[in-house]
Design a protein around this motif. Structure first.
Motif, short mmCIF file in Angstrom:
data_model
loop_
_atom_site.label_atom_id
_atom_site.label_comp_id
_atom_site.label_asym_id
_atom_site.label_seq_id
_atom_site.Cartn_x
_atom_site.Cartn_y
_atom_site.Cartn_z
N LEU A 107 11.97 116.22 34.50
CA LEU A 107 11.06 117.36 34.39
C LEU A 107 11.10 117.97 32.99
CD1 LEU A 107 11.64 119.18 37.81
CD2 LEU A 107 9.54 118.09 37.04
N SER A 108 12.29 118.11 32.43
CA SER A 108 12.41 118.68 31.09
C SER A 108 11.75 117.79 30.05
CB SER A 108 13.88 118.89 30.74
OG SER A 108 14.46 119.84 31.61
N LYS A 109 11.90 116.48 30.21
CA LYS A 109 11.24 115.56 29.29
C LYS A 109 9.74 115.70 29.39
CE LYS A 109 11.02 110.71 27.91
NZ LYS A 109 11.49 109.33 28.17
N GLY A 110 9.25 115.88 30.61
CA GLY A 110 7.82 116.08 30.80
C GLY A 110 7.33 117.32 30.09
N TYR A 111 8.10 118.40 30.14
CA TYR A 111 7.71 119.64 29.45
C TYR A 111 7.64 119.43 27.94
CZ TYR A 111 8.69 121.93 33.91
OH TYR A 111 8.68 122.30 35.23
N ILE A 112 8.60 118.67 27.42
CA ILE A 112 8.59 118.41 25.97
C ILE A 112 7.36 117.61 25.58
CG2 ILE A 112 9.79 117.20 24.11
CD1 ILE A 112 12.41 117.89 25.48
N LEU A 113 7.01 116.61 26.40
CA LEU A 113 5.81 115.82 26.10
C LEU A 113 4.56 116.67 26.19
CD1 LEU A 113 6.75 112.53 28.00
CD2 LEU A 113 6.74 112.91 25.53
N GLN A 114 4.55 117.64 27.12
CA GLN A 114 3.41 118.55 27.20
C GLN A 114 3.28 119.38 25.92
OE1 GLN A 114 4.12 120.83 30.77
NE2 GLN A 114 2.68 119.61 31.98
N SER A 115 4.42 119.88 25.40
CA SER A 115 4.36 120.69 24.18
C SER A 115 3.90 119.85 23.00
CB SER A 115 5.73 121.29 23.89
OG SER A 115 6.65 120.29 23.49
N ARG A 116 4.12 118.54 23.06
CA ARG A 116 3.64 117.66 22.00
C ARG A 116 2.22 117.18 22.24
NH1 ARG A 116 8.95 113.66 21.27
NH2 ARG A 116 10.41 115.28 20.54
N GLN A 117 1.64 117.63 23.34
CA GLN A 117 0.28 117.27 23.74
C GLN A 117 0.14 115.77 24.00
OE1 GLN A 117 -2.56 118.89 20.99
NE2 GLN A 117 -1.81 121.01 21.23
N GLN A 118 1.22 115.18 24.46
CA GLN A 118 1.20 113.78 24.90
C GLN A 118 0.99 113.78 26.42
OE1 GLN A 118 4.83 111.96 23.51
NE2 GLN A 118 4.39 112.40 21.35
N TRP A 119 -0.25 114.08 26.78
CA TRP A 119 -0.54 114.38 28.18
C TRP A 119 -0.38 113.15 29.07
CZ3 TRP A 119 -0.27 119.29 28.38
CH2 TRP A 119 -0.71 120.08 27.33
N LYS A 120 -0.81 111.99 28.62
CA LYS A 120 -0.67 110.78 29.45
C LYS A 120 0.79 110.48 29.74
CE LYS A 120 -4.89 108.91 29.95
NZ LYS A 120 -5.43 108.52 31.27
N GLU A 121 1.62 110.52 28.70
CA GLU A 121 3.04 110.24 28.90
C GLU A 121 3.68 111.28 29.81
OE1 GLU A 121 1.43 110.39 26.18
OE2 GLU A 121 1.75 108.62 24.92
N ALA A 122 3.32 112.54 29.62
CA ALA A 122 3.87 113.59 30.48
C ALA A 122 3.45 113.38 31.94
CB ALA A 122 3.41 114.96 29.99
N GLU A 123 2.19 113.01 32.14
CA GLU A 123 1.71 112.75 33.51
C GLU A 123 2.53 111.65 34.17
OE1 GLU A 123 -2.39 111.28 35.77
OE2 GLU A 123 -2.40 111.63 33.62
N GLY A 124 2.82 110.60 33.39
CA GLY A 124 3.64 109.51 33.93
C GLY A 124 5.03 109.98 34.33
N ILE A 125 5.61 110.88 33.54
CA ILE A 125 6.94 111.40 33.87
C ILE A 125 6.90 112.15 35.20
CG2 ILE A 125 8.68 113.08 33.16
CD1 ILE A 125 8.89 110.55 31.58
N PHE A 126 5.89 113.03 35.36
CA PHE A 126 5.82 113.81 36.60
C PHE A 126 5.54 112.91 37.80
CE2 PHE A 126 4.60 117.18 33.44
CZ PHE A 126 5.80 117.87 33.55
N GLU A 127 4.77 111.83 37.63
CA GLU A 127 4.58 110.87 38.72
C GLU A 127 5.90 110.21 39.09
OE1 GLU A 127 1.65 108.14 37.41
OE2 GLU A 127 -0.06 109.45 37.83
#
Length: 1424
Positions: free
Chosen positions: A470-490
């Motif tokens: 979850l924390s990694k997903g938040y970091i990717l969100q702050s970097r606007q790497q939305w696809k990668e963040a979506e994959g993390i949450f999945e």
């Protein structure tokens, strides 16, 4: 023989029994005479001698006995008795140890025990701890004595034996526990002292490590070979050991092993030992914990060495037992707090009814967090306390302390792993997870880079860690790497997390879809989430966030969905009225979408959002923009600073972090820019610089930030950095005139005036007619002109001043608002021009000045009415410095007619006009007009003082105006100036000069000394000191002071002229015997500098011509004196002053002399004629008469050189007739010159007249050595010995000191030497030369004369010892003589010396002859 021996031995025994030791000694001795190795006789002799005090024979006898029968105890017992009585304890213990072995071999247990007991007693009394330990070990089973000692009967406490001589040994054999205890005590003390001693010794070594490292190494070395563990085990396993003793011994054993475990390194050959020790320690600790033994060290090791990921994985039963066993420790307090915080029961099973509640439980129930934190402050070395505290901090959202505690825990874990040699990967991972989770949510995204690295490491070991994902997903969100963040949450959703995490993952996944641009898909996802979340009780913030994000999705769909988005924003606030992003979105809605915009509502929304959460950057920015539009700068600063605090400030929320500005990227760069501008306006340049630097880290291409940063650097004095920043700003926007203007300001401060002018001109090209730039350009041209003038570049200074005037005229034409400043600068520039008497481009100067005068339409004011008049400028030649000064006065006067803003400006205006008038008065020859100008200047200065009485400069000028005529007024003015500025060296100098002018030397010296202390480089103070020294007749000090003033002066000053004058006077002084040309160089350079900057000073030009004449620079001297004559002629035509006429005549006399030296005889005659025509023969002035005599001398010589002998004689005779009787010295010179001229005529009558003239001169002046020498020279030429003897008789009648005083050049000595040589009297010639050197050892000519005579007499060695390096202007001839004197040397010295002489004077044939002679001599020597 045997019967004799027996009888004697029997007699000796009987004597000993009777204590007749003398008889025993005699009997034993008799036996030994026949049988020296008799054992019994030696024993008896040893005993007898011991009792008789003959210790030497006693010891010898016993030793012989032990050597003859080493296994017999009698002699050893006697020897032991001897050693005991003589207190030889080391030998005594050795003999006892030997007896024990003898008794052991003889199976005599009692004797052996008795001896051992004595041995123990003497070691306890006299031995070291090591000796006692060795003695005690004889009682242990491993001792060789133990088998025989074990045959002793068991001691019976109820029936003690009749003898106590061996009871200690007997008891120890059957109960060894006391022995082990005593051994442990001794070894513990030994090891403790050994460790301390070794640590202290190693700490004093060079390159020693840290104290902890040294102590660890010593512990390892000592304890690795320690016997204590074995002894501890013996005590623990002993059947007589009590439980209390066993527990304390086990604690010591554990501590000892644990210390060694920690001290051993984790690498190298000690690793196996460390592992073995770890196993032993773990076994000990496990046993103690299992048995609930109250050894806290064991419990702590047991818990600290557990490798578990979750705190719940710690054995709770062990923790509960620990709290029972140690109820009052800080760790127990922390564990109870944690149990209460996590609602974990303290007892299992549940407490029985009726049991009184634990008071500690009741205290913890109120505030468990405070209890945990209080206990944690005492547990800095506990892993479990760090784990619990960091977790509690994170759960309480105190992220800063959670980060710090987790970091400390990681360090402690690393230390524990290194100490114990046991890896703790799970503990490390637990701390890393806590640290990463805290960093992610602590002022995001400042710490995301660091958090991401930690998360990657954790996920590589535990890829299914939900919290980390979850924390990694938040970091990717702050970097606007939305696809990668979506994959993390999945991925998180696939791991079937808890419901809270599942809901969080669903929401964040939907947000990633929305931000990825798939708005409709995201809306569907959020609708489903909201449908589920609305069913939940609570979760207000989560519901509000979901509605707001759904509204954002609708907002991004387009204008047709703005109203739907608005409804969702309202719905968000209904769920949670403190959800700040919804207020921000509503503010944007009211400001940007509603028509017309509802700015009042939008502002309120932004304010509400910012009040709730300072991290709402968009709301803060819009608020700041609104406040700036309303000019509410204080509110802008408040908003900006609170925004900065909301993003973590300089330190990213980490108080005390070093170099935070380079670690954390700012989120809201605009806030830092706003703070920078505010700090810049408040002149807090360091804070402004820091703010702009931080803003640039977020946006490195922001032009405004670079420009403002350059300005901040400039204002704080960091000019080099300012130039770099401003030039970088120009690379981003080349057409910004303000940036060019600031860059020019920086160049101006750095005195790079040409670059500053170029930058100002570029700024004007970009922004024409900008008054600020024009004014600055005019000012920098003026400053540049002054600087060039100081450096001696007159033409450049003139061009810069004209450029400044042109710019000021441009300002006057274009703007009426800045005329006062423009006229000030223009007047200053014209005043700067007036410092030059002539101009290089007079036509341009005239044109510029006329252009400036054309703007003075009203003419002059009443302040200068009638004081100045301008000549006709029909020809450019009429423009000079005086004309420029009049224009400057007119410009200053016109400035007074302009309106002034305040009294300060008015005072400055009148003061400038006063200064110009004072300068004009110095150039005005008409005394009445000069007085009028000074009077008007005083009136103007009085106005300045009325407007601004606190300005010290005005009071200094007031004192200067009254310097000559009113001492009291001038003094009061200077004192008033000092009251306002007591550390101004200029004021102190003026005051000192005032005292000096009035001959009050002591206060003058004190004031000038004070000025020197304040500013040691102020030239005028040194000049004043030099004048004071002159008044006190301290001429040497005066010369030194003027010399120093010249050295420190970088510009034209009176010091140059005064120094040159005094230096020249010193050099031409007749008492100065040794004058060399190099001594004229310093005054030449000083005066040359002065004349280049003051080319219209005839006195300076004349003096420089005199110096050049002495330096044989006749062409330069001729030019200088010609210029001086032209200036004097011009001045005389204007003033017709008598003193100017005399100076003009003197200059013509100098001109005639220089022409005479340059062989321009007709020109010399003409110049001398002018001089004589201006000087009346009837003038009684001695100065005039001397100048006439000088002119007549020179004219006579010129006629003589032209072979006009009659005219020459006429001049000399006229000179003699005009000279008065009191002018003996001058008359003597004239007679000598007349005699030389008469002699040159060649007729007998003329030569006779020459003799008579010389004789008459000597009769008038008996001390005229020159006349005597001349008369002697005539006698030598005519071979008239009587005349020579008469002249020499007169000379010899004088003392040598008198001769040296009258003839410092030693012409008489040279004449005598030549006379003696001509008569072949070489010894007398040599004696005369030696006397000349003795009288004046520093006279280089005398030395060379003596050396030449010695060389002629083939005394080369003596000549070489005489010759020294002479004056620089005659060094080549000295070197030539030195080379000839040392030609006999086989070294290269003569050759190199001759070559140096040629290098110094290659035009002299004599030097080349010397070189040829030396080379020929060396060649001849080599041939031979």
């Amino acid at each position: 023989m045997a019967s004799f021996t027996k009888s004697k031995l029997k007699a000796a025994r009987d004597a000993i029994t009777k204590k007749d030791y003398k008889a025993a000694q005699e009997a034993a001795s008799q036996v030994l005479e026949f049988e020296s190795s008799n054992y019994t006789a030696n024993v008896f002799l040893g005993l007898a001698c011991l009792e008789l005090g003959d210790h030497t024979r006693s010891q010898q006898a016993y030793i012989r006995a032990t050597e003859s029968s080493p296994d017999q105890p009698l002699a050893w017992q006697g020897l032991a008795r001897f050693y005991e009585r003589t207190e030889q304890w080391q030998a005594y213990t050795t003999s006892l140890r030997t007896l024990m072995d003898i008794f052991m071999k003889a199976d005599d247990a009692i004797k052996c025990a008795e001896t051992l007991q004595k041995y123990l007693e003497v070691q306890r009394e006299r031995g070291t701890r090591q000796d006692i330990s060795n003695a005690l070990r004889l009682l242990l089973p491993e001792s060789p004595l133990y088998p025989i000692l074990s045959t002793l009967p068991e001691p019976q406490p109820t029936a003690p034996s009749t003898s106590l001589s061996y009871i200690i040994v007997q008891t120890a054999i059957y109960n060894s526990l006391p022995v082990f205890e005593e051994l442990v005590e001794l070894l513990e003390k030994d090891e403790t002292e050994m460790i301390k001693r070794e640590v202290d010794k190693r700490r004093m070594r060079l390159g020693a490590g840290r104290p902890e490292q040294i102590k660890s190494e010593v512990h390892c070395e000592v304890q690795e070979h320690s016997k204590l563990p074995e002894l501890y085990n013996e005590i623990i396993n002993h059947p007589n050991t009590t439980d209390e003793l066993r527990r304390s011994t086990e604690a010591k054993l554990l501590q000892q092993k644990l210390q060694l475990l920690v001290a051993l390194p984790v690498v190298g050959d000690k690793l196996s030992l460390k592992k073995e020790l770890l196993s032993q320690v773990q076994s000990l600790c496990n046993g103690m914990v299992l048995l609930a033994i109250p050894n806290e060290l064991a419990w702590i090791f047991y818990m600290e060495s557990m490798d578990v990921y979750d705190i719940d994985e710690y054995d709770m039963s062990v923790l509960r037992r620990y709290m029972k066993v140690f109820p009052s420790t800080h760790l127990t307090q922390l564990l109870r707090g944690y149990f209460d915080y996590m609602q974990i029961p303290l007892e299992e099973p549940v407490e029985e009814e009726g049991r009184p509640p634990d008071p500690l439980d009741a205290a913890l129930a109120s505030d468990p967090v405070s209890t945990i934190l209080e206990a944690f402050s005492y547990l800095s070395n506990s892993i479990i306390s760090h784990r619990i505290t960091s977790e509690v901090y994170r759960m309480e959202e105190d992220l800063e302390n959670a980060i710090k505690t987790a970091e400390s825990g990681l360090q402690l874990t690393s230390k524990t792993v290194n100490d114990y040699g046991k890896p703790l990967p799970k503990v490390k991972r637990a701390f890393q997870v806590t640290l990463a989770l805290s960093l992610v949510n602590f002022f995001p995204p400042k710490h995301h880079i660091r958090a991401f690295t930690i998360l990657e490491e954790v996920l590589s070991q535990d890829p299914n860690n939900v919290h980390c994902l979850l924390s990694k997903g938040y970091i990717l969100q702050s970097r606007q790497q939305w696809k990668e963040a979506e994959g993390i949450f999945e991925t998180v959703l696939k791991l079937s997390p808890e419901y809270d995490m599942e809901l969080e993952s669903l929401e964040e996944k939907a947000w990633c879809i929305v931000k990825d641009g798939r708005l409709l898909e995201g809306i569907d996802e959020y609708c489903a989430i909201i449908e589920d979340i609305d069913k939940e009780v609570g979760r207000d913030d989560q519901k509000a966030r979901a509605y707001w994000r759904l509204g954002q999705a609708y907002w991004n769909l387009g204008d047709e969905h703005k109203e739907t988005a608005y409804k969702h924003f309202i719905a968000s606030l209904k769920r949670s009225s403190s959800f700040a992003p919804a207020f921000t979105s509503l503010g944007i809605y009211y400001a940007d979408y509603v028509n017309p915009p509802d700015l009042d509502r939008s502002s309120k929304c932004f304010q509400k959002a910012f009040e709730i959460d300072a991290r709402e950057g968009e709301a803060a920015r819009r608020l700041a923009e609104g406040f700036s539009n309303e000019r509410e700068w204080d509110l802008v600063e408040v908003v900006a600073r609170r925004t900065i605090e909301g993003e973590g400030g300089l330190e990213g929320g980490m108080a005390g972090t070093e170099d935070a500005t380079s670690r954390y990227m700012p989120t809201n760069a605009w806030a830092w820019k706003a703070v920078g501008v505010v700090e810049l306006s408040r002149k807090n340049y360091l804070a402004a610089t820091q703010a702009f630097q931080i803003a640039l880290r977020a946006d490195n291409d922001d032009f405004v930030s670079w420009q403002r940063l350059g300005e901040a650097y400039f204002r704080s004095g960091r000019q080099a950095a300012a130039i770099k920043a401003l030039k970088h700003a120009l690379t981003l926007r080349e057409d910004d005139w303000i940036c060019h203007f600031l860059l020019a300001e920086v160049f101006k401060v750095m005195t790079q005036y040409s670059e500053a002018i170029a930058s100002y001109q570029t700024a004007l090209e970009l922004q024409p007619a900008e008054m600020a730039t024009l004014l600055a350009l005019a000012e920098v041209h003026l400053i540049y002109s002054r600087n060039q003038s100081l450096e001696g570049f007159r033409s450049r200074a003139e061009s810069s001043a004209l450029a400044s005037i042109d710019v000021c005229i441009d300002i006057i034409e274009k703007s009426s608002g800045f005329r006062r400043i423009a006229w000030k600068t223009a007047a200053d520039a014209v005043y700067e021009l007036s410092k030059a008497s002539t101009f290089d481009d007079t036509e341009l100067v005239a044109q510029t000045l006329l252009s400036l005068l054309s703007y003075i339409s009203e003419g002059t004011t009443n302040d200068i009415q009638g004081l100045i008049s301008f000549p006709n400028l029909s020809t450019p030649e009429s423009v000079d410095g005086l004309y420029a000064l009049k224009v400057a006065v007119a410009a200053y006067d016109h400035r007074t007619s302009l309106d002034n803003l305040d009294n300060i400006a008015a005072a400055s205006t009148y003061f400038d006009l006063c200064t110009a008038l004072v300068k004009l008065s110095t150039l005005t020859e008409d005394s009445e007009k000069k007085a009028s100008i000074i009077k008007q200047a005083k009136l103007l200065l009085q106005k300045s003082l009325d407007f601004d009485p606190l300005n010290s400069s005005y009071w200094v000028m007031w004192g200067n105006l009254h310097f000559v005529d009113d001492f009291e007024v001038a003094k009061d003015a200077y004192i008033k100036a000092l009251e306002r500025d007591s550390k101004n060296c200029v004021i102190w100098t003026h005051l000192g000069l005032l005292y000096l002018y009035n001959q009050d030397l002591e206060p003058a010296n004190q004031a000038l000394y004070r000025a020197q202390i304040i500013d040691p480089d102020y030239v005028l103070a040194w000049i004043g000191q030099g004048l004071v020294a002159t008044e006190n007749q301290h001429h040497t000090d005066s010369y030194s002071l003027f010399s120093h003033a010249v050295d420190i002066s970088s510009e034209t000053s009176p010091a140059d002229l005064e120094f040159a004058k005094r230096a020249f006077e010193k050099l031409v002084d007749s008492s100065n015997k040794h004058v060399i040309r190099e001594s004229l160089l310093p005054p030449f350079h000083a005066l040359d500098r002065y004349c280049k900057r003051q080319p219209d000073d005839p006195a300076a030009l004349h003096l420089l011509a005199l110096i050049c004449e002495r330096l044989d620079q006749t062409d330069l001297a001729l030019d200088l004196v010609t210029r001086s004559i032209a200036l004097l002629e011009k001045t005389y035509e204007e003033t017709e002053d008598q003193s100017i006429e005399e100076n003009y005549a003197m200059a013509n006399g100098t001109l005639g002399r220089i022409r005479l030296a340059s062989q321009d005889y007709s020109g010399a005659v003409a110049a001398f004629a002018v001089c004589l025509s201006l000087l009346s023969a009837d003038n009684p002035n001695i100065r005039s008469k001397i100048m006439r005599a000088h002119a007549q001398f020179g004219s006579g010589l010129a006629h003589f050189k032209q072979s006009e002998l009659e005219a020459a004689l006429e001049m000399f005779e006229t000179c003699l007739q005009e000279l008065t009787p009191d002018m003996v010295a001058v008359k003597g010179h004239a007679i000598i010159l007349l005699a030389q001229t008469l002699w040159a005529l060649g007729s007998e009558e003329a030569r006779e007249t020459a003799r008579n003239q010389l004789l008459e001169c000597i009769s008038i002046d008996p001390q005229n050595v020159t006349a005597m020498a001349t008369l002697a020279a005539i006698g030598i030429l005519e071979s008239d010995d009587s005349l020579v003897d008469a002249a020499l008789t007169e000379i010899k009648g004088l003392t040598w000191d008198k001769i040296l005083e009258l003839d410092p050049a030693q012409l008489v000595s040279q004449l005598l030497i030549q006379h003696y040589i001509s008569q072949g009297r070489e010894k007398e010639a040599l004696s005369s030369a030696q006397r000349g050197v003795h009288m004046d050892p520093l006279n280089n000519d005398a030395q060379k004369t003596l050396a030449t005579l010695l060389l002629q007499q083939k005394k080369a060695a003596a000549a070489a010892s005489i010759i020294k390096d002479g004056a620089q202007d005659d060094l080549d001839s000295t070197l030539s003589l030195k080379a000839i004197a040392t030609v006999a040397s086989t070294a290269e010295t003569p050759l190199s010396t001759a070559q140096k002489a040629i290098m110094l004077a290659p035009w002299k044939v004599e030097n080349w002859c010397t070189l040829a002679y030396i080379r020929a001599s060396h060649k001849q020597d080599n041939t031979v």
